[in-house]
Write an enzyme that holds these catalytic residues in place. Structure first.
Site, mmCIF file in Angstrom:
data_model
loop_
_atom_site.group_PDB
_atom_site.id
_atom_site.type_symbol
_atom_site.label_atom_id
_atom_site.label_comp_id
_atom_site.label_asym_id
_atom_site.label_seq_id
_atom_site.Cartn_x
_atom_site.Cartn_y
_atom_site.Cartn_z
ATOM 1 N N HIS A 16 -87.430 21.668 -22.200
ATOM 2 C CA HIS A 16 -88.385 22.763 -22.351
ATOM 3 C C HIS A 16 -87.749 23.975 -23.026
ATOM 4 O O HIS A 16 -88.272 24.495 -24.008
ATOM 5 C CB HIS A 16 -88.930 23.162 -20.986
ATOM 6 C CG HIS A 16 -89.922 24.275 -21.051
ATOM 7 N ND1 HIS A 16 -91.257 24.066 -21.263
ATOM 8 C CD2 HIS A 16 -89.763 25.621 -20.959
ATOM 9 C CE1 HIS A 16 -91.890 25.223 -21.292
ATOM 10 N NE2 HIS A 16 -91.001 26.192 -21.111
ATOM 11 N N HIS B 51 -86.809 28.012 -27.252
ATOM 12 C CA HIS B 51 -86.258 29.358 -27.336
ATOM 13 C C HIS B 51 -84.834 29.383 -27.912
ATOM 14 O O HIS B 51 -84.189 30.428 -27.874
ATOM 15 C CB HIS B 51 -86.234 29.995 -25.939
ATOM 16 C CG HIS B 51 -87.595 30.123 -25.331
ATOM 17 N ND1 HIS B 51 -88.533 31.033 -25.782
ATOM 18 C CD2 HIS B 51 -88.190 29.442 -24.329
ATOM 19 C CE1 HIS B 51 -89.633 30.918 -25.067
ATOM 20 N NE2 HIS B 51 -89.462 29.963 -24.181
ATOM 21 N N LYS C 242 -97.525 28.818 -31.896
ATOM 22 C CA LYS C 242 -97.029 29.557 -30.733
ATOM 23 C C LYS C 242 -97.040 31.030 -31.126
ATOM 24 O O LYS C 242 -96.300 31.454 -32.021
ATOM 25 C CB LYS C 242 -95.634 29.119 -30.313
ATOM 26 C CG LYS C 242 -95.219 29.788 -29.000
ATOM 27 C CD LYS C 242 -94.039 29.125 -28.321
ATOM 28 C CE LYS C 242 -93.868 29.728 -26.929
ATOM 29 N NZ LYS C 242 -92.655 29.241 -26.252
#
Length: 290
Positions: free
Chosen positions: A159, A175, A222
């Site tokens: 994730h 990220h 996103k």
């Protein structure tokens, strides 16, 4: 040269994990530097609800130079171990287990992880390097179901570092700056532009360690994702591990927020548990500089 005593957390760092995270940044000997390892092509600001404001990739990276550091090489080996569909069942084969083991063994040699070990030992969470190794593998690489039922198709590592697609319409996670760069190279990610914290001049963004961006992945947008630029993968893993075990900051609705600073950027470290389980659902930063 960083002295051995700097691996030992101070009372202040044990009492407030925000100070411990600042120390981690100082200890990150594998961090990369703008103009030497990479260059940011930030181009244009974007607005929520606006379109693509940038025509070029965000990152130019001297990958050969970055790959001279073994933790990056071993990190990149892990990225193709996952199906981005968070609903698809996942499992590790023998080679992938070996890649996880090699990565964890290598990062345990670094200053940031040696400091993290000492911090966790002071908290009574681990007792030695072997228990720390097991904790890292369980916390970051254990597969789980995001819905709490059905197939195990996700993990904290996937994730945060590799990114996931939730169904056909939503990008979650992603990220990490190296992952973002590699996906740009493969034309999987289309960078749209950056958000600037209020009161901060545009000229600061090119050398910033923290950037909040808008992008799409396989056509799925996103609208907002914060990336910590240039830091090593072991730094991010150590930072979020400390945040997860930071009992000086209470959990509120399975979420924890920690104030700290990275290279002059004031940030919030955000971390969330998964459905009351002792595992990471998501972890990321908010840039609150300005």
């Amino acid at each position: 040269m960083i002295l051995v005593h700097k691996m030992i957390p101070t009372e202040q760092e044990l009492a407030n994990v925000g100070f411990a995270i600042e120390r981690l940044f100082e200890l990150d000997e594998n961090k990369c530097h703008p103009g030497h390892h990479y260059k940011l092509n930030t181009q244009a600001r974007v607005q929520r609800g606006g379109g693509d404001a940038s025509g070029r990739d965000l990152f130019n990276v001297d990958l050969d130079r970055v790959m001279e550091m073994p933790t990056y090489r071993l990190f990149i080996d892990l990225l193709d171990n996952y199906n981005p569909n968070s609903y698809a069942p996942e499992s590790y084969d023998e080679q992938e287990i070996g890649e996880i083991t090699s990565f964890v063994q290598e990062i345990l040699k670094t200053k940031v992880m040696r400091y993290t070990l000492e911090w966790l030992k002071e908290k009574g969470i681990v007792h030695d390097e072997d228990s720390f190794r097991r904790l890292l593998i369980t916390l970051w690489f254990r597969l789980y179901s995001r819905s709490g039922k059905g197939h195990h198709g996700s993990s904290a590592f996937e994730h945060v570092f590799a990114g996931e697609l939730k169904g056909r319409h939503k990008v979650i996670g992603l990220h990490n700056w190296i992952t973002f760069y590699l996906m740009e190279r493969k034309n999987l990610v289309d960078y749209h532009g950056f958000y600037m914290p209020r009161g901060r001049p545009d000229e600061c963004i090119e050398d910033s360690r923290v950037i909040t961006v808008k992008f799409d992945w396989n056509g799925m947008e996103k609208t907002c994702s914060t990336i910590v630029v240039g830091v090593s993968p072991e730094f991010e893993m150590a930072m979020f591990t400390l945040a997860f075990f930071a009992n000086d900051h209470p959990w509120e609705n399975e979420s924890r927020t920690i104030l700290t600073a990275l290279d002059g950027n004031r940030v919030q470290v955000k971390i969330m548990k998964l459905n009351h389980q002792n595992t990471i659902a998501t972890a990321y930063l908010n840039d609150i500089s300005g």
